[in-house]
Design a protein around this motif. Structure first.
Motif, short mmCIF file in Angstrom:
data_model
loop_
_atom_site.label_atom_id
_atom_site.label_comp_id
_atom_site.label_asym_id
_atom_site.label_seq_id
_atom_site.Cartn_x
_atom_site.Cartn_y
_atom_site.Cartn_z
N ALA A 29 -6.59 13.24 -8.63
CA ALA A 29 -5.69 13.88 -9.58
C ALA A 29 -6.15 13.64 -11.02
N ILE A 30 -6.74 12.50 -11.28
CA ILE A 30 -7.21 12.17 -12.63
C ILE A 30 -8.47 12.97 -12.97
N LYS A 31 -9.32 13.20 -11.98
CA LYS A 31 -10.58 13.91 -12.21
C LYS A 31 -10.36 15.35 -12.64
N GLN A 63 0.85 -1.19 0.00
CA GLN A 63 0.00 0.00 0.00
C GLN A 63 0.88 1.24 0.00
N ILE A 64 0.68 2.08 -1.02
CA ILE A 64 1.43 3.32 -1.13
C ILE A 64 0.41 4.44 -0.93
N ALA A 118 -6.57 1.94 -7.20
CA ALA A 118 -6.05 3.30 -7.09
C ALA A 118 -6.50 3.95 -5.80
N GLY A 119 -5.62 4.74 -5.19
CA GLY A 119 -5.94 5.47 -3.97
C GLY A 119 -6.75 6.73 -4.29
N LYS A 138 -2.95 0.53 -3.98
CA LYS A 138 -2.64 -0.71 -3.28
C LYS A 138 -2.49 -1.85 -4.29
N PHE A 139 -1.38 -2.58 -4.19
CA PHE A 139 -1.15 -3.78 -4.98
C PHE A 139 -1.46 -4.96 -4.07
#
Length: 91
Positions: free
Chosen positions: A88-90, A43-44, A81-82, A49-50
């Motif tokens: 950030a994508i939105k 988890q980053i 995705a966190g 999270k992978f």
């Protein structure tokens, strides 16, 4: 963006050489692989999270000859995705 483009972007942003960025990228991916192999989640915070998900054995159909086949159980890597990445994508 492919792996070479990503390595170049890392080198550009850090001011280091491309070979240094490649070395760090390879270390990052190997650390994630090793953790997933040992059953750990990675988890980053702010990124995602992978984790490993187990797929149960099931019955499928061969599309070429329409015969039923047994598909064995397996483990597959997954990524979620966190919130910070989603936000950030939105924008």
């Amino acid at each position: 963006m492919n792996k070479a483009d990503l390595v170049q972007a890392i080198a550009d942003r850090t001011g280091g050489s491309k070979s240094e960025a490649q070395k760090h990228f390879d270390a990052f991916t190997e650390a994630i692989k090793d953790a997933l192999k040992s059953g750990e989640d990675v988890q980053i915070t702010g990124f995602g999270k992978f984790y490993v998900q187990e797929r149960a054995a099931r019955e499928g159909i061969n599309p070429q000859n329409k015969q039923k086949i047994n598909i064995p159980a397996s483990k597959v890597p997954k990524f979620t995705a966190g919130n910070a990445l989603k936000d950030a994508i939105k924008q």
